[in-house]
Motif scaffolding. Sequence first.
Motif, PDB file in Angstrom:
ATOM      1  N   ASP A 144      -0.419   4.358   5.667  1.00  0.00           N
ATOM      2  CA  ASP A 144      -1.677   5.062   5.489  1.00  0.00           C
ATOM      3  C   ASP A 144      -1.510   6.410   6.173  1.00  0.00           C
ATOM      4  N   TRP A 145      -1.238   7.437   5.389  1.00  0.00           N
ATOM      5  CA  TRP A 145      -0.932   8.751   5.944  1.00  0.00           C
ATOM      6  C   TRP A 145      -2.127   9.402   6.635  1.00  0.00           C
ATOM      7  N   ASN A 146      -3.309   8.810   6.460  1.00  0.00           N
ATOM      8  CA  ASN A 146      -4.467   9.340   7.180  1.00  0.00           C
ATOM      9  C   ASN A 146      -4.281   9.224   8.694  1.00  0.00           C
ATOM     10  N   TYR A 147      -3.472   8.248   9.133  1.00  0.00           N
ATOM     11  CA  TYR A 147      -3.188   8.145  10.561  1.00  0.00           C
ATOM     12  C   TYR A 147      -2.422   9.376  11.047  1.00  0.00           C
ATOM     13  N   ALA A 148      -1.441   9.806  10.261  1.00  0.00           N
ATOM     14  CA  ALA A 148      -0.688  10.999  10.644  1.00  0.00           C
ATOM     15  C   ALA A 148      -1.564  12.243  10.630  1.00  0.00           C
ATOM     16  N   LEU A 149      -2.431  12.353   9.628  1.00  0.00           N
ATOM     17  CA  LEU A 149      -3.338  13.500   9.575  1.00  0.00           C
ATOM     18  C   LEU A 149      -4.300  13.482  10.760  1.00  0.00           C
ATOM     19  N   ALA A 150      -4.724  12.281  11.164  1.00  0.00           N
ATOM     20  CA  ALA A 150      -5.601  12.181  12.336  1.00  0.00           C
ATOM     21  C   ALA A 150      -4.869  12.629  13.600  1.00  0.00           C
ATOM     22  N   GLU A 151      -3.576  12.344  13.683  1.00  0.00           N
ATOM     23  CA  GLU A 151      -2.789  12.825  14.819  1.00  0.00           C
ATOM     24  C   GLU A 151      -2.767  14.346  14.856  1.00  0.00           C
ATOM     25  N   LEU A 152      -2.597  14.972  13.678  1.00  0.00           N
ATOM     26  CA  LEU A 152      -2.608  16.444  13.642  1.00  0.00           C
ATOM     27  C   LEU A 152      -3.924  17.006  14.164  1.00  0.00           C
ATOM     28  N   ARG A 153      -4.998  16.290  13.909  1.00  0.00           N
ATOM     29  CA  ARG A 153      -6.318  16.758  14.363  1.00  0.00           C
ATOM     30  C   ARG A 153      -6.571  16.414  15.829  1.00  0.00           C
ATOM     31  N   GLY A 154      -5.621  15.763  16.473  1.00  0.00           N
ATOM     32  CA  GLY A 154      -5.767  15.421  17.884  1.00  0.00           C
ATOM     33  C   GLY A 154      -6.642  14.220  18.144  1.00  0.00           C
ATOM     34  N   GLU A 155      -6.863  13.386  17.130  1.00  0.00           N
ATOM     35  CA  GLU A 155      -7.753  12.237  17.292  1.00  0.00           C
ATOM     36  C   GLU A 155      -7.047  11.034  17.914  1.00  0.00           C
ATOM     37  N   GLY A 195       0.804  -1.222   0.000  1.00  0.00           N
ATOM     38  CA  GLY A 195       0.000   0.000   0.000  1.00  0.00           C
ATOM     39  C   GLY A 195       0.829   1.260   0.000  1.00  0.00           C
ATOM     40  N   LEU A 196       1.780   1.352  -0.941  1.00  0.00           N
ATOM     41  CA  LEU A 196       2.718   2.474  -0.937  1.00  0.00           C
ATOM     42  C   LEU A 196       2.028   3.801  -1.228  1.00  0.00           C
ATOM     43  N   ALA A 197       2.488   4.851  -0.549  1.00  0.00           N
ATOM     44  CA  ALA A 197       1.969   6.202  -0.765  1.00  0.00           C
ATOM     45  C   ALA A 197       3.012   7.198  -0.279  1.00  0.00           C
ATOM     46  N   THR A 198       3.005   8.387  -0.859  1.00  0.00           N
ATOM     47  CA  THR A 198       3.887   9.454  -0.401  1.00  0.00           C
ATOM     48  C   THR A 198       3.117  10.397   0.522  1.00  0.00           C
ATOM     49  N   ALA A 199       3.861  11.136   1.320  1.00  0.00           N
ATOM     50  CA  ALA A 199       3.244  12.011   2.320  1.00  0.00           C
ATOM     51  C   ALA A 199       2.425  13.101   1.652  1.00  0.00           C
ATOM     52  N   PRO A 200       1.225  13.381   2.141  1.00  0.00           N
ATOM     53  CA  PRO A 200       0.391  14.437   1.553  1.00  0.00           C
ATOM     54  C   PRO A 200       0.942  15.828   1.869  1.00  0.00           C
ATOM     55  N   ASP A 201       0.723  16.753   0.940  1.00  0.00           N
ATOM     56  CA  ASP A 201       1.223  18.122   1.114  1.00  0.00           C
ATOM     57  C   ASP A 201       0.674  18.775   2.372  1.00  0.00           C
ATOM     58  N   GLU A 202      -0.558  18.446   2.719  1.00  0.00           N
ATOM     59  CA  GLU A 202      -1.164  19.017   3.931  1.00  0.00           C
ATOM     60  C   GLU A 202      -0.333  18.675   5.156  1.00  0.00           C
ATOM     61  N   LEU A 203       0.166  17.456   5.214  1.00  0.00           N
ATOM     62  CA  LEU A 203       0.988  17.036   6.348  1.00  0.00           C
ATOM     63  C   LEU A 203       2.336  17.744   6.329  1.00  0.00           C
ATOM     64  N   LYS A 206      -3.000  10.082  20.055  1.00  0.00           N
ATOM     65  CA  LYS A 206      -1.756  10.693  20.517  1.00  0.00           C
ATOM     66  C   LYS A 206      -0.676  10.538  19.446  1.00  0.00           C
ATOM     67  N   PRO A 207       0.312  11.426  19.427  1.00  0.00           N
ATOM     68  CA  PRO A 207       1.304  11.414  18.349  1.00  0.00           C
ATOM     69  C   PRO A 207       2.138  10.135  18.320  1.00  0.00           C
ATOM     70  N   SER A 208       2.404   9.691  17.111  1.00  0.00           N
ATOM     71  CA  SER A 208       3.337   8.594  16.877  1.00  0.00           C
ATOM     72  C   SER A 208       4.128   8.894  15.617  1.00  0.00           C
ATOM     73  N   TYR A 209       3.426   9.199  14.533  1.00  0.00           N
ATOM     74  CA  TYR A 209       4.088   9.665  13.315  1.00  0.00           C
ATOM     75  C   TYR A 209       4.562  11.110  13.447  1.00  0.00           C
ATOM     76  N   THR A 210       3.677  11.974  13.876  1.00  0.00           N
ATOM     77  CA  THR A 210       3.901  13.412  13.753  1.00  0.00           C
ATOM     78  C   THR A 210       4.883  13.965  14.774  1.00  0.00           C
ATOM     79  N   ASN A 211       5.348  13.148  15.703  1.00  0.00           N
ATOM     80  CA  ASN A 211       6.401  13.597  16.608  1.00  0.00           C
ATOM     81  C   ASN A 211       7.677  12.776  16.436  1.00  0.00           C
ATOM     82  N   GLY A 212       7.739  11.970  15.374  1.00  0.00           N
ATOM     83  CA  GLY A 212       8.944  11.192  15.092  1.00  0.00           C
ATOM     84  C   GLY A 212       9.144   9.998  16.004  1.00  0.00           C
ATOM     85  N   ASP A 213       8.114   9.630  16.742  1.00  0.00           N
ATOM     86  CA  ASP A 213       8.244   8.535  17.707  1.00  0.00           C
ATOM     87  C   ASP A 213       7.891   7.208  17.042  1.00  0.00           C
TER      88      ASP A 213
END
Length: 486
Positions: free
Chosen positions: A174-185, A135-143, A187-194
């Motif tokens: 699935d970059w939607n997980y990272a976008l969900a983190e940005l929305r606070g849905e 399921g390869l995908a590149t990071a969305p510009d919004e992120l 806790k961070p895992s992708y978006t804080n490099g953890d």
Amino acid sequence: MVIGTGFGGGVTALRLAEAGVPVTLLERGMRWPTGPNAETFPHVSTPDKRLLWHRTNPQVFGQSVAFDPYAGLLEAVIGDNMTAVCAAGVGGGSLVYQGMTLQPAEHVFNANFPEELDWAMMNRVHYPRVAKMLGLATAPDELIASPNYQAARMFAANATRAGYPVSKIPMPIDWNYALAELRGEMKPSYTNGDDAMGVNNGGKHSVDVTYIAAAEATGLVTLETLREVRDVERAPDGRWTVYVDRTDASGTVLENKILTTNALVMAAGSANTTKLLLRASSTGRIPDMPDALGEGWGTNADRIYVWADTGGFGPTQGGPVVYGSLQWDDPNAAITVIQASFPPLALGSTPIDIRSTTMVGYGVSAGRGRFVYDSATDDAALRWPYEGDAVIQSKIGPVAHTIAGPTGLLVDSNAIVPTTWHPLGGANMGQVCDLQGRVHGQRGLYVLDGALMPGNSAACNPSMTIAAVAERALDRLVVEDVGTVI
């Protein structure tokens, strides 16, 4: 029977099961199930016993460790002038790799792999099959535009300004997980490099949740975890004998098992597949192994730099990888340089801006080492020439320094502790095995993992090519060997 659950083992188990072959899949480590807000994986900033495989060397990357013994994620195989980092757990290296999933360019592939692999066929069939499974995908510009991805934007801007090519790196995420983190849905895992030691929130398409899940769904695959293979042997009747320790999570042996099989697939990773086979050969358990066993081992020219900058990269760095510079014009000196985030550090609940991130490089190198059997320890030891990758690494370094720019400072971690996260070779295609992984002169014995690779993976991290080579091999093995050997 398949030993190992990384890319090679996962592909093998699925494709044999789809062909109607029952498969026993042995894994020395554990399952690591994830989900939103899980705490499955250790945090790099606060490491614990989950980080290390219990039999690993107590000196890891030059630092003493004092964790309780545990079936953790990483084993450090320490040799002369090189430490090879090997994974444990269902999914193998896909659990802990950053996820760069790169397909080599045709001219670089052909310069470093046997022509008979047929890049055109692999480009048309096998690489796309792997891409679909992962399921390869590149990071969305919004992120990328969010504050946490300042380091990625700085890397891209600096590399472009220096005249280097820059592209988004395909990732099994699935970059939607990272976008969900940005929305606070969650806790961070992708978006804080953890995410360097596994992604707790899920959304990473590692081998355990793709190939192995599909294999188990056939009903023909039996996955046995916490099974450490100690020895392999050819039985007098020509079948294969596998000596296995069933352990608990601390490494305590609960049971010694002896298993037999008509066909044995070694997929325990470059170091451990090579060590098992070389010990079996040297002690007479498998006579008449190819003379080149243990040779042709390489590091993929791995290099990791700490990039410090007075301006900083923000207190929180999103991950895992967004951009890279693929400098592949010269097939004999091709390199890749990417930026990867640092995990979060904090003082109490306040994030600390350490003004540093990382750059990672790898490339085409002719440097080779080998594993040698040591009768005193009854084990195979890694021998690596001190400056085995010096030629190509002398090209990676200046590129990284240029990207860092006039205000940047690079610290070369490999100059302190030479390390590879991409060990390759030891049972190389051509010299030890054919292109389908059949070990020369050993009916029913196969190698389908990084040990089969010719010491580098054509300026890419090797996961996609290991999987694609295994996919190609299984297409042929299902037709040619199932029903007669397997």
